[in-house]
Design a protein around this motif. Structure first.
Motif, PDB file in Angstrom:
ATOM      1  N   ASP A   4       0.808  -1.217   0.000  1.00  0.00           N
ATOM      2  CA  ASP A   4       0.000   0.000   0.000  1.00  0.00           C
ATOM      3  C   ASP A   4       0.845   1.272   0.000  1.00  0.00           C
ATOM      4  OD1 ASP A   4       0.974   0.133   2.617  1.00  0.00           O
ATOM      5  OD2 ASP A   4      -0.900  -0.601   3.500  1.00  0.00           O
ATOM      6  N   THR A   5       2.164   1.122   0.197  1.00  0.00           N
ATOM      7  CA  THR A   5       3.050   2.280   0.239  1.00  0.00           C
ATOM      8  C   THR A   5       4.370   1.940  -0.431  1.00  0.00           C
ATOM      9  OG1 THR A   5       2.085   2.893   2.387  1.00  0.00           O
ATOM     10  CG2 THR A   5       4.111   4.013   1.743  1.00  0.00           C
ATOM     11  N   LEU A   6       4.828   2.837  -1.292  1.00  0.00           N
ATOM     12  CA  LEU A   6       6.124   2.707  -1.945  1.00  0.00           C
ATOM     13  C   LEU A   6       6.988   3.900  -1.575  1.00  0.00           C
ATOM     14  CD1 LEU A   6       5.128   1.663  -5.589  1.00  0.00           C
ATOM     15  CD2 LEU A   6       6.454   0.280  -3.997  1.00  0.00           C
ATOM     16  N   PHE A   7       8.292   3.677  -1.487  1.00  0.00           N
ATOM     17  CA  PHE A   7       9.241   4.747  -1.225  1.00  0.00           C
ATOM     18  C   PHE A   7      10.256   4.742  -2.357  1.00  0.00           C
ATOM     19  CE2 PHE A   7       7.772   2.777   2.683  1.00  0.00           C
ATOM     20  CZ  PHE A   7       7.257   3.862   3.389  1.00  0.00           C
ATOM     21  N   GLY A   8      10.635   5.918  -2.839  1.00  0.00           N
ATOM     22  CA  GLY A   8      11.628   5.916  -3.900  1.00  0.00           C
ATOM     23  C   GLY A   8      11.870   7.259  -4.523  1.00  0.00           C
ATOM     24  N   TYR A   9      12.971   7.325  -5.277  1.00  0.00           N
ATOM     25  CA  TYR A   9      13.362   8.542  -5.985  1.00  0.00           C
ATOM     26  C   TYR A   9      13.469   8.212  -7.466  1.00  0.00           C
ATOM     27  CZ  TYR A   9      15.234  13.266  -5.996  1.00  0.00           C
ATOM     28  OH  TYR A   9      15.374  14.618  -6.180  1.00  0.00           O
ATOM     29  N   SER A  10      13.075   9.158  -8.313  1.00  0.00           N
ATOM     30  CA  SER A  10      12.948   8.880  -9.750  1.00  0.00           C
ATOM     31  C   SER A  10      14.285   8.943 -10.483  1.00  0.00           C
ATOM     32  CB  SER A  10      11.969   9.874 -10.372  1.00  0.00           C
ATOM     33  OG  SER A  10      12.442  11.200 -10.203  1.00  0.00           O
ATOM     34  N   ASN A  27      16.751  11.413  -0.564  1.00  0.00           N
ATOM     35  CA  ASN A  27      17.698  10.573  -1.308  1.00  0.00           C
ATOM     36  C   ASN A  27      17.324   9.110  -1.157  1.00  0.00           C
ATOM     37  OD1 ASN A  27      19.245   9.212   0.879  1.00  0.00           O
ATOM     38  ND2 ASN A  27      19.871  11.299   1.392  1.00  0.00           N
ATOM     39  N   GLU A  28      17.960   8.279  -1.977  1.00  0.00           N
ATOM     40  CA  GLU A  28      17.581   6.869  -2.037  1.00  0.00           C
ATOM     41  C   GLU A  28      17.904   6.108  -0.758  1.00  0.00           C
ATOM     42  OE1 GLU A  28      18.322   8.265  -6.275  1.00  0.00           O
ATOM     43  OE2 GLU A  28      19.424   8.378  -4.377  1.00  0.00           O
ATOM     44  N   GLN A  29      18.972   6.495  -0.050  1.00  0.00           N
ATOM     45  CA  GLN A  29      19.279   5.810   1.202  1.00  0.00           C
ATOM     46  C   GLN A  29      18.100   5.933   2.162  1.00  0.00           C
ATOM     47  OE1 GLN A  29      21.732   7.126   4.795  1.00  0.00           O
ATOM     48  NE2 GLN A  29      23.271   6.041   3.583  1.00  0.00           N
ATOM     49  N   ALA A  30      17.540   7.121   2.248  1.00  0.00           N
ATOM     50  CA  ALA A  30      16.401   7.330   3.143  1.00  0.00           C
ATOM     51  C   ALA A  30      15.188   6.534   2.694  1.00  0.00           C
ATOM     52  CB  ALA A  30      16.062   8.820   3.226  1.00  0.00           C
ATOM     53  N   ALA A  31      15.006   6.366   1.375  1.00  0.00           N
ATOM     54  CA  ALA A  31      13.896   5.535   0.889  1.00  0.00           C
ATOM     55  C   ALA A  31      14.016   4.121   1.441  1.00  0.00           C
ATOM     56  CB  ALA A  31      13.892   5.514  -0.641  1.00  0.00           C
ATOM     57  N   GLY A  32      15.252   3.584   1.458  1.00  0.00           N
ATOM     58  CA  GLY A  32      15.471   2.246   1.998  1.00  0.00           C
ATOM     59  C   GLY A  32      15.192   2.169   3.479  1.00  0.00           C
ATOM     60  N   PHE A  33      15.589   3.190   4.224  1.00  0.00           N
ATOM     61  CA  PHE A  33      15.328   3.194   5.663  1.00  0.00           C
ATOM     62  C   PHE A  33      13.843   3.378   5.960  1.00  0.00           C
ATOM     63  CE2 PHE A  33      19.917   4.713   6.350  1.00  0.00           C
ATOM     64  CZ  PHE A  33      20.360   3.406   6.449  1.00  0.00           C
ATOM     65  N   MET A  34      13.137   4.117   5.100  1.00  0.00           N
ATOM     66  CA  MET A  34      11.682   4.236   5.264  1.00  0.00           C
ATOM     67  C   MET A  34      11.019   2.878   5.057  1.00  0.00           C
ATOM     68  SD  MET A  34      10.847   7.856   3.381  1.00  0.00           S
ATOM     69  CE  MET A  34      11.655   9.368   3.929  1.00  0.00           C
ATOM     70  N   GLY A  72       8.510  -4.311   3.333  1.00  0.00           N
ATOM     71  CA  GLY A  72       8.641  -2.933   2.873  1.00  0.00           C
ATOM     72  C   GLY A  72       9.189  -2.908   1.460  1.00  0.00           C
ATOM     73  N   VAL A  73       8.761  -1.925   0.660  1.00  0.00           N
ATOM     74  CA  VAL A  73       9.170  -1.882  -0.751  1.00  0.00           C
ATOM     75  C   VAL A  73       9.678  -0.487  -1.102  1.00  0.00           C
ATOM     76  CG1 VAL A  73       8.483  -2.313  -3.140  1.00  0.00           C
ATOM     77  CG2 VAL A  73       7.366  -3.571  -1.276  1.00  0.00           C
ATOM     78  N   PHE A  74      10.847  -0.439  -1.767  1.00  0.00           N
ATOM     79  CA  PHE A  74      11.307   0.838  -2.316  1.00  0.00           C
ATOM     80  C   PHE A  74      11.822   0.637  -3.713  1.00  0.00           C
ATOM     81  CE2 PHE A  74      14.936  -0.952  -0.210  1.00  0.00           C
ATOM     82  CZ  PHE A  74      16.114  -0.302  -0.575  1.00  0.00           C
ATOM     83  N   ILE A 120      13.269  -2.618  -5.887  1.00  0.00           N
ATOM     84  CA  ILE A 120      13.160  -2.718  -7.346  1.00  0.00           C
ATOM     85  C   ILE A 120      14.022  -1.612  -7.948  1.00  0.00           C
ATOM     86  CG2 ILE A 120      11.609  -2.594  -9.330  1.00  0.00           C
ATOM     87  CD1 ILE A 120       9.362  -3.555  -7.424  1.00  0.00           C
ATOM     88  N   CYS A 121      15.053  -2.024  -8.696  1.00  0.00           N
ATOM     89  CA  CYS A 121      15.974  -1.077  -9.331  1.00  0.00           C
ATOM     90  C   CYS A 121      15.694  -0.993 -10.825  1.00  0.00           C
ATOM     91  CB  CYS A 121      17.421  -1.532  -9.169  1.00  0.00           C
ATOM     92  SG  CYS A 121      18.080  -1.437  -7.522  1.00  0.00           S
TER      93      CYS A 121
END
Length: 600
Positions: A17-23, A56-63, A75-77, A105-106
């Protein structure tokens, strides 16, 4: 449908239901698929997938890690190729060390460009293979759907961990059939899971062997790690401890497995564990490890000196690789902690004569409990944590950065529930606290979530203050500011003759309160005197939106107890405010100084 749409369909199927990430360019087709997926569900917002963009992407992973730690779900980023993927290495390694289920997912350059040093190309498979539970590079578009579904299965089953799926851009744009079912077949992994499942039921002989050891014991002790929380076995642990009257010590990752105020709980053991917990380890004659791995912050550099008085060691863990890896076990069981504890309780109800041992550990708790300088006119960090615990009733979800504030939180916050303490244990990653708190708040929107951070740690991901206010995530940030890297400074004072090189941040000019206000925090203030602490803490906790409270603490406050390098718990430095069992404290401090270089 396109490969990108298949990715979204599988995510929805898996309950994301929630994704974290940078484009970025290599992941844009899938980001566009998120937009179209949500647009197609405009009439049913509850089926949409929330997307949170960090600094930044590191924070997406920690989220994503905070989301997983607080909820127990995967959790998914999602990041782009090249620097997007390399920025995600630290959270993947962090999740691997702490057994946290996440899927990354890269985006990757098109298959035809792989190996050509294309723009923003990075060898994700090679890099991530060293620090993830599993990595996939999708080269056959027909296997994209099954690969993604398998990634979730691997992340959550067995010993949980991070899984990386690297998807070239041309596969995201490929159009093919969506089947709605199917996974990849990994014979080795499937066989291991099957063996664990089949062997998780204790047979009569093995159960009898355990209880033979328990009957021989006069001073049994449960040593509990994060595996108990991951397995959802906290109720079984409490029942087991109460039935057989066995005291409990927990690792950093195991905090919350048993309520801190429970009569059988002695708190955290280890390098900065409670003195009473560490002395109980020294005194026990039967150590029962459940979901714990005897890491160096618990067993130290000399595992033979850890629980040296224990005649027997039992070890329950889902990962066979952990059995006898550090400490030899006389009895072991490979399986899920919840099922194992249930099976033991079903096997036999043995009556133990434990009154003397329980009285002994109660005396340890009373005589060697946590304490600090309560008469100091400066704000003591331990007092801040104590008061916060009192105000919240120990029922908040707490995340931390890494350093002294992390240890003070572990020592003085009275955790009452599992999945309420989120911290970077194995990797010890500074900057973890704030993004993890944001992820946890999104996973559990009705919970009170507080990031207890240090001025050194929060600098590393301070950009996420804006993320919290942008998305209206009502996290609370409690900053304990001692103007420096406190743990490093403590080591330098103890072991490097007071040379506080690089650890003193007194010359840094950052105004954290002003920064929080600039990033949209309506509640942002500072505490500088003890008299104002309680009122401002209460206002901080009660505020409905994101809140930031900076507390200027005693710069000379240290973390005690402390087990020095190469030392046993009997040589623990308890500091000036916790009584030690040894009369040789000064001599012991001199001895551990000589071995300081072994610690880092």
């Amino acid at each position: 449908m396109s490969g990108a749409d298949i990715i979204l369909r599988v995510l929805a199927e898996q309950g994301v239901d929630t994704l974290f990430g940078y484009s970025g360019g290599a992941i844009l087709p899938t980001y566009d698929a998120v937009f179209r997926f949500n647009e197609s569900h405009a009439a049913r917002p509850e089926r949409q997938i929330k997307f949170v963009v960090p600094a930044n992407e590191q924070a997406a992973g920690f989220m994503a890690a905070g989301y997983a730690r607080a909820s127990g779900k995967v959790g998914v980023f999602m990041v782009t190729s090249g620097p997007g993927a390399t920025n995600a290495v630290t959270p993947i390694a962090d999740c691997n060390g702490d057994s946290i289920p996440v899927v990354l997912i890269c985006g990757q350059v098109p298959r035809a460009a792989i190996g050509s040093d294309a723009f923003q190309e990075a060898p994700v498979f090679n890099i991530m293979s060293a620090c993830a539970k599993q990595v996939f590079l999708v080269t056959d578009p027909a296997k994209l759907e099954q690969t993604l579904r398998t990634a979730f299965e691997i992340a959550r089953t067995g010993r949980p961990g991070p899984v990386v799926v690297d998807v070239p851009k041309d596969i995201q744009n490929w159009v093919g059939q969506y089947h709605g079912q199917g996974t990849l077949h990994f014979r080795g992994y499937s066989d291991r899971l099957r063996l664990v499942a089949n062997g998780s039921r204790l047979d009569e002989q093995k159960g009898a062997q355990f209880f033979d050891l328990l009957r021989q014991s006069e001073r049994p002790l449960l040593y509990v790690g994060g595996g108990v929380i991951a397995a959802g076995a906290t109720a079984e642990l409490r029942q087991f401890a109460e039935r057989y009257e066995i005291p409990v010590v927990t690792t950093l990752m195991g905090l919350g497995a048993i309520p801190a105020q429970h009569p059988l709980s002695l708190g955290m053991l280890g390098m900065h564990g409670a003195a009473c917990a560490n002395y109980a380890v020294e005194d026990c004659d039967f150590l029962i490890a459940v979901g714990a791995r005897f890491d160096d912050r618990v067993a130290g550099g000399r595992p033979d000196m850890f629980a040296a008085g224990a005649r027997h060691v039992a070890h329950i863990d889902i990962d066979e690789a952990e059995i006898n890896k550090v400490k030899r076990a006389h009895w072991s069981h490979i399986g899920d902690a919840r099922q194992a504890l249930r099976a033991l309780m079903e096997h036999e109800s043995v009556a133990l004569s434990s009154a003397g041992w329980i009285g002994w550990v109660t005396e340890l708790r009373q005589r060697h409990g946590m304490n600090y300088d309560r008469s100091n006119p400066l704000i003591q960090p331990q007092r801040v944590i104590e008061k916060l615990s009192e105000i919240t009733g120990g029922r908040a979800i707490i995340s931390t950065g890494v350093g002294q504030h992390q240890m003070w939180t572990a020592q003085f916050y009275q955790f009452t529930e599992p999945r309420s303490f989120l911290t970077s244990g194995s990797m010890g990653t500074m900057g973890f606290g704030l993004p993890a708190a944001i992820g946890a708040q999104l996973a559990r929107p009705d919970a009170l979530v507080i990031d207890i951070d240090g001025d050194g740690s929060i600098r590393m991901n301070a950009g996420e203050l804006e993320t919290a206010s942008t998305y209206g995530v009502p996290v609370k940030v409690l900053l304990l500011n001692n103007r420096g890297d406190g743990m490093i400074r403590q080591w330098q004072r103890l072991f490097y003759e007071g040379r506080t090189f690089v650890s003193d941040k007194a010359l840094h000019r950052k105004d954290f309160v002003m920064a929080a206000r600039a990033d949209g925090f309506e509640f942002a203030c500072r505490v500088e005197t003890p008299s104002e602490l309680e009122a401002k803490l209460k206002a901080f906790v009660a505020f409905e939106g994101p809140a930031f409270l900076e507390v200027m603490i005693d710069q000379n406050a240290d973390v005690f107890p402390m087990v020095g390098p190469g030392q046993s718990y009997s040589n623990m430095i308890t500091g000036p405010f916790i009584p030690s069992r040894s009369d040789q404290v000064a001599g012991e401090e001199g001895a551990v100084r000589l071995q300081a270089a072994d610690m880092f």
